[in-house]
Every structure is written in C-alpha cells, then in structure tokens.
Design a protein around this motif. Structure first.
Motif, PDB file in Angstrom:
ATOM      1  N   HIS A  74       0.855  -1.194   0.000  1.00  0.00           N
ATOM      2  CA  HIS A  74       0.000   0.000   0.000  1.00  0.00           C
ATOM      3  C   HIS A  74       0.890   1.242   0.000  1.00  0.00           C
ATOM      4  O   HIS A  74       1.833   1.351   0.804  1.00  0.00           O
ATOM      5  CB  HIS A  74      -0.892   0.010   1.243  1.00  0.00           C
ATOM      6  CG  HIS A  74      -1.721  -1.237   1.362  1.00  0.00           C
ATOM      7  ND1 HIS A  74      -2.977  -1.339   0.830  1.00  0.00           N
ATOM      8  CD2 HIS A  74      -1.450  -2.452   1.935  1.00  0.00           C
ATOM      9  CE1 HIS A  74      -3.471  -2.548   1.086  1.00  0.00           C
ATOM     10  NE2 HIS A  74      -2.554  -3.251   1.751  1.00  0.00           N
TER      11      HIS A  74
ATOM     12  N   PRO B  73       1.126   9.119   8.236  1.00  0.00           N
ATOM     13  CA  PRO B  73       0.343   8.126   8.986  1.00  0.00           C
ATOM     14  C   PRO B  73       0.129   6.913   8.082  1.00  0.00           C
ATOM     15  O   PRO B  73      -0.009   7.064   6.870  1.00  0.00           O
ATOM     16  CB  PRO B  73      -0.959   8.851   9.275  1.00  0.00           C
ATOM     17  CG  PRO B  73      -1.095   9.822   8.141  1.00  0.00           C
ATOM     18  CD  PRO B  73       0.291  10.240   7.756  1.00  0.00           C
ATOM     19  N   VAL B  74       0.147   5.731   8.631  1.00  0.00           N
ATOM     20  CA  VAL B  74      -0.051   4.518   7.837  1.00  0.00           C
ATOM     21  C   VAL B  74      -1.258   3.785   8.403  1.00  0.00           C
ATOM     22  O   VAL B  74      -1.245   3.348   9.549  1.00  0.00           O
ATOM     23  CB  VAL B  74       1.194   3.613   7.860  1.00  0.00           C
ATOM     24  CG1 VAL B  74       0.946   2.347   7.048  1.00  0.00           C
ATOM     25  CG2 VAL B  74       2.404   4.359   7.322  1.00  0.00           C
ATOM     26  N   LYS B  75      -2.300   3.654   7.609  1.00  0.00           N
ATOM     27  CA  LYS B  75      -3.557   3.072   8.069  1.00  0.00           C
ATOM     28  C   LYS B  75      -3.591   1.569   7.800  1.00  0.00           C
ATOM     29  O   LYS B  75      -4.459   1.057   7.104  1.00  0.00           O
ATOM     30  CB  LYS B  75      -4.734   3.767   7.369  1.00  0.00           C
ATOM     31  CG  LYS B  75      -4.785   5.268   7.574  1.00  0.00           C
ATOM     32  CD  LYS B  75      -4.861   5.629   9.063  1.00  0.00           C
ATOM     33  CE  LYS B  75      -4.937   7.139   9.282  1.00  0.00           C
ATOM     34  NZ  LYS B  75      -4.942   7.495  10.717  1.00  0.00           N
ATOM     35  N   LEU B  76      -2.620   0.883   8.346  1.00  0.00           N
ATOM     36  CA  LEU B  76      -2.601  -0.574   8.290  1.00  0.00           C
ATOM     37  C   LEU B  76      -2.654  -1.105   9.712  1.00  0.00           C
ATOM     38  O   LEU B  76      -2.208  -0.430  10.645  1.00  0.00           O
ATOM     39  CB  LEU B  76      -1.316  -1.069   7.614  1.00  0.00           C
ATOM     40  CG  LEU B  76      -1.191  -0.878   6.093  1.00  0.00           C
ATOM     41  CD1 LEU B  76       0.207  -1.275   5.627  1.00  0.00           C
ATOM     42  CD2 LEU B  76      -2.243  -1.692   5.357  1.00  0.00           C
ATOM     43  N   PRO B  77      -3.199  -2.293   9.924  1.00  0.00           N
ATOM     44  CA  PRO B  77      -3.239  -2.828  11.297  1.00  0.00           C
ATOM     45  C   PRO B  77      -1.847  -2.998  11.888  1.00  0.00           C
ATOM     46  O   PRO B  77      -1.671  -2.950  13.102  1.00  0.00           O
ATOM     47  CB  PRO B  77      -3.951  -4.173  11.132  1.00  0.00           C
ATOM     48  CG  PRO B  77      -3.849  -4.509   9.679  1.00  0.00           C
ATOM     49  CD  PRO B  77      -3.839  -3.201   8.953  1.00  0.00           C
ATOM     50  N   ARG B  78      -0.883  -3.190  11.034  1.00  0.00           N
ATOM     51  CA  ARG B  78       0.508  -3.291  11.446  1.00  0.00           C
ATOM     52  C   ARG B  78       1.378  -3.084  10.219  1.00  0.00           C
ATOM     53  O   ARG B  78       0.905  -3.166   9.075  1.00  0.00           O
ATOM     54  CB  ARG B  78       0.805  -4.660  12.074  1.00  0.00           C
ATOM     55  CG  ARG B  78       0.740  -5.806  11.085  1.00  0.00           C
ATOM     56  CD  ARG B  78       1.037  -7.146  11.722  1.00  0.00           C
ATOM     57  NE  ARG B  78       1.119  -8.196  10.707  1.00  0.00           N
ATOM     58  CZ  ARG B  78       1.340  -9.485  10.972  1.00  0.00           C
ATOM     59  NH1 ARG B  78       1.490  -9.876  12.235  1.00  0.00           N
ATOM     60  NH2 ARG B  78       1.397 -10.377   9.997  1.00  0.00           N
TER      61      ARG B  78
ATOM     62  N   GLU C  60      -0.072   3.794  16.855  1.00  0.00           N
ATOM     63  CA  GLU C  60      -1.260   4.314  17.518  1.00  0.00           C
ATOM     64  C   GLU C  60      -1.876   5.402  16.643  1.00  0.00           C
ATOM     65  O   GLU C  60      -1.256   5.896  15.696  1.00  0.00           O
ATOM     66  CB  GLU C  60      -0.884   4.859  18.895  1.00  0.00           C
ATOM     67  CG  GLU C  60      -0.366   3.772  19.837  1.00  0.00           C
ATOM     68  CD  GLU C  60      -0.063   4.310  21.230  1.00  0.00           C
ATOM     69  OE1 GLU C  60      -0.531   5.429  21.541  1.00  0.00           O
ATOM     70  OE2 GLU C  60       0.636   3.616  21.982  1.00  0.00           O
ATOM     71  N   ASN C  61      -3.092   5.790  16.964  1.00  0.00           N
ATOM     72  CA  ASN C  61      -3.819   6.727  16.102  1.00  0.00           C
ATOM     73  C   ASN C  61      -3.097   8.049  15.905  1.00  0.00           C
ATOM     74  O   ASN C  61      -3.210   8.685  14.851  1.00  0.00           O
ATOM     75  CB  ASN C  61      -5.226   6.993  16.674  1.00  0.00           C
ATOM     76  CG  ASN C  61      -6.114   5.759  16.574  1.00  0.00           C
ATOM     77  OD1 ASN C  61      -5.914   4.924  15.683  1.00  0.00           O
ATOM     78  ND2 ASN C  61      -7.082   5.641  17.476  1.00  0.00           N
ATOM     79  N   ASP C  62      -2.355   8.487  16.932  1.00  0.00           N
ATOM     80  CA  ASP C  62      -1.686   9.787  16.823  1.00  0.00           C
ATOM     81  C   ASP C  62      -0.204   9.646  16.493  1.00  0.00           C
ATOM     82  O   ASP C  62       0.571  10.581  16.697  1.00  0.00           O
ATOM     83  CB  ASP C  62      -1.866  10.587  18.113  1.00  0.00           C
ATOM     84  CG  ASP C  62      -1.274   9.882  19.319  1.00  0.00           C
ATOM     85  OD1 ASP C  62      -0.985   8.664  19.218  1.00  0.00           O
ATOM     86  OD2 ASP C  62      -1.090  10.539  20.365  1.00  0.00           O
TER      87      ASP C  62
ATOM     88  N   GLU D 124       2.937   8.695  13.676  1.00  0.00           N
ATOM     89  CA  GLU D 124       3.227   8.692  12.246  1.00  0.00           C
ATOM     90  C   GLU D 124       4.587   8.069  11.983  1.00  0.00           C
ATOM     91  O   GLU D 124       5.482   8.089  12.831  1.00  0.00           O
ATOM     92  CB  GLU D 124       3.182  10.119  11.681  1.00  0.00           C
ATOM     93  CG  GLU D 124       4.001  11.127  12.450  1.00  0.00           C
ATOM     94  CD  GLU D 124       3.669  12.572  12.049  1.00  0.00           C
ATOM     95  OE1 GLU D 124       2.718  12.771  11.270  1.00  0.00           O
ATOM     96  OE2 GLU D 124       4.357  13.479  12.523  1.00  0.00           O
TER      97      GLU D 124
ATOM     98  N   ASP E 188       1.484  -5.304   5.585  1.00  0.00           N
ATOM     99  CA  ASP E 188       1.311  -5.961   6.883  1.00  0.00           C
ATOM    100  C   ASP E 188       1.618  -7.453   6.793  1.00  0.00           C
ATOM    101  O   ASP E 188       1.438  -8.194   7.753  1.00  0.00           O
ATOM    102  CB  ASP E 188      -0.107  -5.747   7.416  1.00  0.00           C
ATOM    103  CG  ASP E 188      -1.177  -6.298   6.475  1.00  0.00           C
ATOM    104  OD1 ASP E 188      -0.822  -6.825   5.391  1.00  0.00           O
ATOM    105  OD2 ASP E 188      -2.370  -6.201   6.813  1.00  0.00           O
TER     106      ASP E 188
END
Length: 966
Positions: free
Chosen positions: A391, A430-435, A535-537, A539, A564
């Motif tokens: 991604h 920011p990376v929107k992957l579970p890991r 975590e959400n905050d 990067e 991931d």
C-alpha cells in the motif's frame, strides 16, 4: 588530618632517636614541594636550581638561605611561592629538613629505586613484620577468622569461586594446596592480568571491529596453572618471537603487547596510530612491571622521578621496529596463525544443543499443519476477489540540505531545485494498516537516470525507520532486520553495492545499482525486526541518507509502500503469497512459511533453534585457524626519535635502545633487544619489578596493596605501609625463582591473612596497620561466578572462544545504531565464567560494575556503591536464573531441609535459628502472595511454589555476606 593519613605518616617516620631517612622522610618533602620547579625537567626548572640531584642540592645548601626561604613569611621570598598554590611547609617538615642538614645532609635514592633487602626474621615473615609494627602502637593481631569464613576467603582469593564442598574439613595447608592446584586458580589470576593487559575482544574506537586474540587469554590461564616462573612469563610476553624453537603457545604470548586499541577511523594518519601503539606498550610496561608513570615523560622529562624524556624514547626504541604500519581491523599485522585446542569442546556443546532443539522445532512445525489448514481455508475465502499486499505511503516530504521534494497522487516523490553534494530525504506519514511488517522502496528513473548527479547513479548509504507522535519532537527508532533488492553490485564490505549496507549506519557502504540500466526502476524490500503497530496519533518517518564519500549521487525520484504481510512477502521480490492465492495460484510452501511467521508456538521453537545454530556457526569458525595479533621485528629497523612535546611528527634527537640508568644497569652480555629488555626487567638488580608484583598480589587478597598506589611507586606515590615486609617478600619471590604459588602460599598461611575481619575499634579504620583481616565487596565478576557456582549452573570448562552472558536488550544496538547486535549465548555457554565473557571495548559487559574498561592498562581497584549495583544483583537475568536453579534444588529436598540447603549452597554455613526464622517468614509471605496472585508467578513462567522459593534464594544471594570478602 584524618586518622588514616596520620597513621600512614606515622608508619613512614622513624623515631627522633634514629637518623633522618632521606628516602622516607626528606625526599617526599622535596618531591611534594620543590621538584616541580627544581627537578630534572629543564623546561620548567626555575633559577637553574636543582634539588633532585646530590650535587644540585649541595649547591643550594651552600648558599645558606635554604632554611630561610622555607621559613620566612615574606610572600616574595617564601618557598614554595604562593603562585605555586602549595601550602607553606609545616613545622614537622621543617624540623625534619633541619635535622637532615644538621646530620650532614646524607643523600640517597627514593625507596623504590633502592634494591630490596631481606632482613632476618623469626617465625612467619609476614607476621614478624606486622606484629612488630602493631606492637609499636600497643596493638595485636585480631583472633583467627571462623573456619567457614577462612575457607570461603581462601576459595575466593585463590579460585575466584565459593567453596565447592562446605563439608571439607581437611587440614588448612592441604586445603590451600588443593586450591592452588585447581584449574580455576589460573582463571582467577588471569582475570586480574587481563585487566592489566587491557585485553578485549574488539579494537575500540568508532569501528570497534572484532579481533580473535582470545587464545592469548587461554595462554595466560595455562601459564598461571602451570606456575610458570614470572620471569619466564614476562620474557615470553615480551619476546617469544625471538626465542629459538618457541612453541605455538609461546609464540602467541607477545599478544600482551598487541592488546592495545587500534584505530581504523577514516582520516587518521596511520603513522600517528602506530606511534600511539608503541607509546601504549611502554606506558603499560611501566605500570604493570615497574609501577612507574612513564607516560608523564612522553612530552618532557619526569618532574619527580629520575626518568628523562630521552630515557622514555630509548624504551620506545625496543618496540618501534615491530612490523606494523598502524592499521586496524583485519590489516593489523603481524599475526600468528593459531588453532586453539579448546574450541572443539565449545563446538561439541553447541552441536549437542542444536541436536536437542531440532526435534522440538520439527515437532512445532508438524503441529502447525492443522491450524495452517484452517488458516488457508479462511484466506482462500478472503482473497477470492484478489489481494493487494503493498500500500502506497502518502505524507509530507522534506530534505536536510535544501533539495525540493514533492509527492504526487501516485506516491512518487520527485526531487528538484538545489542539488547539494549530499542530502537526506524524509517521508513522514500516517499509515492506516493494522501493522507494518515491511517497507518497499522503489528508486525510479527521472529523465532516463536514477540520480541527480553527473553519473546518473544513486548511492543510498543508510535508511532509518522511526516513529513520532504528532505534535511531539521525540522519535523512537524501529529496528530493521533485513534488506533485499533486485540488484547486487559485488564488492568489498566497505564499498557501495549491496543493499544490506544501508542497515549499518556506515557512510562508507550502501546501495547502488551501478552497472545496471539507469532508465529502469529498482526495488528494495526492508523487513522490520518486529511488526510495528502505530497508535492513532503516531506517524511513520522513513529517512533516506545519502552521505557517500563520492557525493553527487542523490536519488532523483522514489516511491514508498508498506505491507502488513510477513515472511516471503518482505523477503522475496515478486508477488506475495496471498497475492498469488488471490490470483488462483496456490504455492503451499510460501503460504505455510507466511503462516508460521505469526504462529507463536512455532516461532518460540524456531527462535530457540536459530540462536543455538548461530552459536554453533560461531564456535565452528573459532575452531579453525585464527589470526592472533603478535610482535615480530621488521627486516629494516626504524630510527627512533625523541618526539618534541610528544607530538608524533615532531622528531628530535635520535636515540638507541636503552633503559633508565637510575633504575638498574643493563645486564652484562645481554643483547639490546626485547629479550634483553625482559631480562633487565626481571634482573635482581632491578629494584622495582618484584616489589610491584608482590604488591599486585597483596592487593588482590587484602583489597589494598602494601603500597596503596599500585600504579605509582615513584615519588608522588604513597609509601609502603610495611616497607620491610614488602622487601622481604620481593627478595624471597626472586630467591625462589619467581615462584608465584610459593609467594601466594607464604601470604595466605600467615596469621595476618587469617585474622577475623571484624572491626574491633577505630584505631586503624583503613587497616593500614593490618590489625584485622581483609573485608571488602567482591569484584562483580566474582559475584556473578559465585551465583552460578552456588546454584549448580556453572559450566567449569576451561578456555575456548568468548561467550555472551545475559545483559539488557539493546545496549549494543543503541551505541552502534544497529551495526552490532548482542545475542546472549545459549545452553552451557551461557553459564561459563565471566573471564570468558565477550568484551566489547566501547561498552564493557554491563553487569560488571567497578570493572576496568580495558581501553588502557588499569591496576588499581575501584569500589563504588550505587543503587544501580543493587538493582543489577536483584534483577539481572543471570542472577534470576541462579535464584531459580537454587529454588529448584530446594524444592527437590525435604521441606524442613530447604532453607539450610540454601544457606549452605550460598554462604557455606548453616543458618542460625534467628536467620531461619526470618527466611521462613519471608518464604511464607511469598507463598501467600503467589498463591493468591498466580498470574504473578505465570509472569515469571513458574508455579507459585517455585516463584516463592526463587524470591527467597534471591534474597540470600543479595545478602551482604554473599557479596563480601569477609
């Protein structure tokens, strides 16, 4: 004045009825107050007056104003002058000088430059002198220490370990002989010698490369065990390469003089480094054998001791023609190729462990088949419509040196604007992957080339993966395990080519695709050591460092993606296993490999096997031919110059090989080479060597030497507390053929050594009079070895390649930014004596507090007391393993015998009723806690009963009695 200083002064002063001793009373006053301005250093001599020679002093005394100048209150006339920041001479000092002049001002030498004399004695020589001195103070020796205390003291002093059998009731003399014959005697003595020899398993400085000099360490152990005469031991370490028919073991002996640090940093002058090595050898020789601060004469003649700068460089001449050029690392010649007989045992131990762990790993893999089948069925359902492993990472971009970076919707980052010689690019997103399991870097062509430089070739020296919380400046580094790319330019380690070079934080290597098409994209995959969950905050920061020594090789365009997926997805180029599955292609082996990456039971077994296999590979290499750094003369000798102000390239007078005449004459008929130098050092005419060695040994057993400045027997060092005892032992040592074991037995069979260490009163707080036995905290290495021995974990094998005991995670990685990774040794290797611990020069083993750093020669003992030491003894993994092993031994015994078993194992005595009461109370408390909080026991991977007994075992291992030389 403190009681200790007052007592030391009293010990060195004679009664007024006796003539003034120039050596012990007059010369110290002159040294402390006069010689810095009126000594042999011409560059600092004032008014051309000398008080360091008899003729010079008599000239000063003839003038008649010597006493006037030291007694006047006139600030313009008084000596020493106020600007010297030295206090005015005291009344007792002035009285001593007046008496000396009145008695004819008899001249002499500093005590350590006078040949020692063996005065006749009655009874035991040590006790004769100690009792004589105590009687003058109205004191006597303390009572003999309790039997168990004395045997424990002897065992630590002679073997560095607690007694192996507390029930041994043999005659004390026989017990001492047994300890001296033990192979552990050589290990105990070697630990001290390795500190003095600044031995390490690495070079030091920034590169701190690994070296293979450990066979020399085994030579030292074997020499002490064989009771090799100290003069022969000295000769072999100075000049075994000059001996006819030397054995291989003798030939590696000169490694002593190659144990110094070697500098492989870029930009340094190799000749400067070579001269530094020569200087280090001379300074080390001065400290270890002569107890002199020879290093003070590198830049000028010694201000206090009768050593001139010409003397110093004449000593340098003995080592100046070694066939070396100042190189480091694998080029630090000369070497001797040597195969150690001790490595086979290490290989066999490692092979046995691998053989034990292989079936465990195989079974774990077989057991994974069933859950894998279910996982595969689930994945087939999930990826029916296709699967995308990678991604794109979109975010903000910036550069360090001014390059303009811009990222498009397709994720491609293009560089423009200024083109500095070197630059670092950063992508923050920011990376929107579970890991995040890995990252893919694509270097893309721009206008037909890959870089903005003239050649069109890029050089990426390093990458960094970091995490930052939004709005914060704190950054944490994320470890990267591996890197692969679609290209590999073959070359040396310190050249550009292999993408793995981007993981070591070294700008001298890195990734380039030179030789491959510049108009084609190229890809690198980076596997993280552990999956990263943001975590959400938070990067991600991905940094590309372009700091090559070539320069002008900055990347023109790149793109970053994240995944991931673990296993083959981040280790192999091409489609990921689940991408193939989504396309209808089932590659079972690759899918199984990916599944196993997240299957915890298998990963535990595999990691265990991998660590054991790593040890086996390392020990197998160590069992082959090794290059041991040694001395060897070059065919054409170098001229040796006095270095003006000690600067390596400021050459003064040419000097020949010679020794300071003030110490001892050169032996007749002896060649002027390193063989001759060793014979001069151990000549009976040399007043220093035997005294210095005796003092080293005394310090080992009493915690402080008869001379409390073991590295300075010169005028600025402390005078001996018992000068006649020191001289008697020194002469006796030489008379008995430099027999080390004879010297040691003489000391430890004395009543003085065998006294109780209980403090009777405050008359002698620092034990200068030797009115009680020695009491001090054991060295950290002894504490660790004792814990292993008491618990039954100790691997008693002798010799072989270094091992890596437990230490906190990340210590090496943090210092070297990932270039070196510390992996604790496995199995029996983990529980070897501390002598065999791998010693990295940049950071000594972390569990060794108050230890020598081994960057330069150290012979003085340092003792501090900090909370960190207590925390180490309570929480260090080795100490916890020892506590757990002791607990298992306790649980195997009858309940009523367990606490006594613990005391016998650790303290080699039975616990008193009061102590048993305390121990039982703590055990009951611990049992109650862990039975009501079983989760705490599970955290320790134990049962409540084992956890409680482990806690009590740790308590006893941390008792003052357990860590103290009583």
């Amino acid at each position: 004045m403190s009681k200790s200083l007052l007592l030391l002064t009293l010990l060195s002063l004679s009664a007024h009825a006796e003539p003034v001793s120039f050596s012990l009373e007059v010369l110290p006053v002159l040294s402390d107050n006069c010689l810095s301005c009126h000594g042999q250093d011409e560059g600092h001599r004032k008014a051309d007056l000398r008080l360091d020679t008899e003729s010079g002093a008599r000239e000063v005394l003839k003038s008649g104003d010597f006493i006037t100048r030291i007694t006047t209150d006139d600030p313009d006339e008084i000596m020493p002058p106020p600007k010297s920041h030295k206090p005015k001479l005291g009344g007792e000092q002035i009285a001593t000088l007046k008496r000396w002049i009145a008695e004819g001002a008899k001249w002499g030498k500093h005590w350590s430059f006078e040949k020692p004399v063996k005065r006749p004695v009655e009874g035991h020589p040590v006790d004769f002198f100690v009792k004589e001195r105590l009687a003058k103070e109205g004191l006597t020796l303390s009572p003999k220490a309790p039997e168990h205390t004395l045997r424990r003291r002897l065992s630590f002093d002679l073997n560095g370990l607690p007694p192996s059998d507390s029930s041994n009731k043999s005659d004390l003399s026989d017990y001492i002989d047994k300890l001296l014959k033990s192979p552990h005697f050589g290990e105990r003595m070697a630990m001290w010698w390795l500190d003095a020899a600044r031995y390490s398993d690495t070079d030091g400085f920034q590169s701190d490369a690994t070296r293979t000099n450990w066979p020399w360490r085994d030579y030292v152990v074997e020499s002490f065990n064989a009771n090799k005469p100290f003069d022969q031991f000295t000769l072999e370490q100075f000049a075994s390469d000059l001996l006819p028919n030397a054995t291989p073991e003798q030939k590696i002996a000169t490694c002593f003089h190659r144990n110094h640090m070697t500098n492989g940093e870029g930009g340094r002058e190799k000749e400067e480094s070579r001269i530094d090595y020569v200087i280090d050898r001379v300074n080390t020789m001065g400290t270890v054998w002569m107890g002199l601060t020879l290093g003070c004469t590198q830049c000028h003649s010694h201000k206090f001791d009768p050593i001139t700068q010409h003397d110093y460089y004449s000593l340098n001449a003995f080592f100046n023609s070694i066939d070396e050029d100042g190189a480091a690392g694998t080029k630090a010649t000369p070497y001797f190729s040597y195969q150690s007989p001790h490595a086979k045992r290490a290989v066999a131990e490692a092979q046995k462990l691998v053989d034990q762990r292989k079936p465990v790993e195989a079974k774990a893999k077989l057991d994974a088949e069933k859950p894998f089948a279910k996982w595969l069925a689930d994945q087939q359902t999930k990826v029916k419509s296709g699967f995308k492993a990678w991604h794109l990472v979109h975010g903000s971009v910036e550069s360090q040196e001014g390059t303009k970076l811009a990222q498009g919707k397709d994720g491609i980052v293009i560089a423009s604007g200024p083109n500095p010689k070197q630059d670092d690019y950063r992508l923050i997103a920011p990376v929107k992957l579970p890991r995040i399991a890995g990252l893919r870097l694509e270097v893309l062509p721009q206008n037909g080339v890959l870089s903005r430089g003239k050649t069109g070739e890029f050089i990426l020296t390093d990458i960094k993966v970091q995490v930052r919380r939004k709005g914060s400046t704190q950054i944490r580094d994320i470890a990267v395990r591996n890197a692969v790319s679609d290209t590999k330019v073959e070359g040396k380690v310190r050249q550009y080519g292999d993408v793995k070079g981007t993981l070591d934080d070294d700008p001298r290597n890195g990734w380039t695709t030179k030789g491959y098409p510049k108009d084609q994209p190229h890809t690198a995959l980076y596997e993280l050591a552990e999956p990263l969950v943001l975590e959400n905050d938070e990067e991600l920061i991905f940094e590309l460092l372009q700091r090559s020594t070539d320069g002008d090789s900055n990347i023109a365009s790149f793109r970053l993606s994240a995944t991931d997926q673990r296993g083959p997805a981040v280790r192999e180029l091409g489609p990921a296993p689940l991408e193939q599955l989504g396309a209808g292609k089932v590659e079972r082996d690759r899918l199984f490999a990916q599944f196993l990456e997240d299957h915890a039971p298998y990963q535990v077994a595999k990691a265990s096997l991998d660590r054991a296999s790593g040890d086996l590979k390392e020990f197998t290499a160590a069992a082959g031919k090794l290059n041991v750094m040694v001395l060897a003369e070059r065919k054409q000798p170098r001229d040796t110059h006095v270095l003006v102000r000690g600067v390596w390239d400021k050459k003064g007078d040419v000097v020949q090989r010679d020794v300071p005449a003030a110490i001892a004459p050169w032996p007749k008929g002896v060649s002027r080479d390193r063989l001759g130098l060793a014979k001069w050092i151990t000549s009976k005419d040399n007043p220093l060597t035997a005294r210095v060695f005796v003092n080293h040994v005394w310090q080992m057993f009493f915690g402080a030497g008869l001379v409390r400045t073991p590295d300075d027997f010169g005028l600025q060092g402390q005078r001996p507390t018992h000068p006649e005892l020191l001289d008697w032992l020194a002469v006796d040592f030489m008379d008995h053929g430099w027999n080390v074991k004879h010297l040691i037995k003489t000391i430890v069979t004395s009543e003085t050594y065998q006294q109780s260490s209980d403090l009777k009163d405050q008359t002698d707080p620092s034990n200068l009079l030797l009115s009680r036995g020695p009491r001090f905290r054991l060295p950290a290495w002894m504490i660790r070895d004792a814990a292993l021995a008491s618990s039954g974990l100790l691997n008693p094998a002798l010799g072989g390649p270094p091992v890596r005991p437990h230490q906190p995670e990340g210590v090496w990685e943090e210092i070297f930014m990932g270039r070196f990774t510390y992996q604790p040794s496995q199995g029996a290797a983990q529980h070897r004596r501390t002598l065999y611990a791998f010693w990295r020069r940049s950071i000594a083993p972390t569990f060794l507090f108050d230890s020598a750093q081994r960057r330069v020669c150290e012979v003085a003992m340092t003792r501090t007391n900090t909370p960190l030491q207590a925390l180490t003894l309570l929480n260090d993994e080795t100490m916890m393993e020892a506590s757990r092993a002791l607990a298992k031994r306790m649980l195997a015994a009858k309940a009523e015998d367990r606490l006594q078993l613990l005391y016998q194992a650790v303290l080699t005595r039975n616990a008193t009723d009061k102590e048993l009461s305390v121990l039982q109370r703590e055990l009951d408390r611990a049992l109650a806690h862990y039975r009501t909080h079983p989760e705490d026991a599970r955290k320790l991977q134990t049962t409540p009963e084992l956890a409680a007994h482990t806690l009590v075992a740790s308590l006893v291992l941390n008792l003052d009695e357990a860590i103290t030389h009583e």
